[in-house]
Scaffold this motif. Sequence first.
Motif: not given
Length: 226
Positions: A1-8, A29-33, A50-65
């Motif tokens: 899967m293509e997975i984006g993780i927001i929060g490092s 991605a994180n807020s610091r770039g 970037t957060v924008e890029k991770a938010s656009g992941a095709k299959d799964l987005v994990i928000i850990a912030i």
Amino acid sequence: MEIGIIGSGNIGSILAGYLTKLGHRITIANSRGPQSLKEVAEKTGATPVTVEKASGAKDLVIIAIPNKAIVKLPINTLSASKAIVIDAGNYYPSRDGKIVDIECGSTDSEWVAKIIDHPVIKAFNNIVAPSLASKAMPAGSSNRIAISVAGNETEQKKVVMKLIDEIGFDAIDGGLLSESWRQQPGEPAYCQDLDKDTLEVALQNTDFKNRAVNLALADEQARPYL
């Protein structure tokens, strides 16, 4: 899967490592770039974006912030996404400030879903980072730690539960998103390293009338660490 993780932070970074090893394509991605994520990338194999890029992941987005940062996410990208979105956070008023909807009875994930205008699945919030990092076990192992998964989309929950099993933990259905308070701070199911059967009992060994008091006590206990 293509997975984006927001929060490092701990949870985001640990999940990035596991998921990369499973063969998924992970961006983080994180807020610091992206430039701040070189060490995380080297350790986990995830690609800093970037957060924008991770938010656009095709299959799964994990928000850990933290909840206080949710309102800063790229809402338009998330609301238009066709991906499964996991909320792995927990509401702590002393860190996040008092959020009216949550204080009035919504679960924190119901509030997240409202803010990003997209359904969310609640998962990975009822396990402490050191346990997530070190206590994964093969399926069928005795005393395998369980993670509760709550949400309104049955098929999405099944995908998330399968992923949890592949990582090395049992997964149980925690009910609707409105019931996800049962796995949040102050409740018996929160961060106790419980096996599947014991976690099932813990989720039911709760009383909605005590929810606000339990959260306040948990918030006070966590305050020095937030």
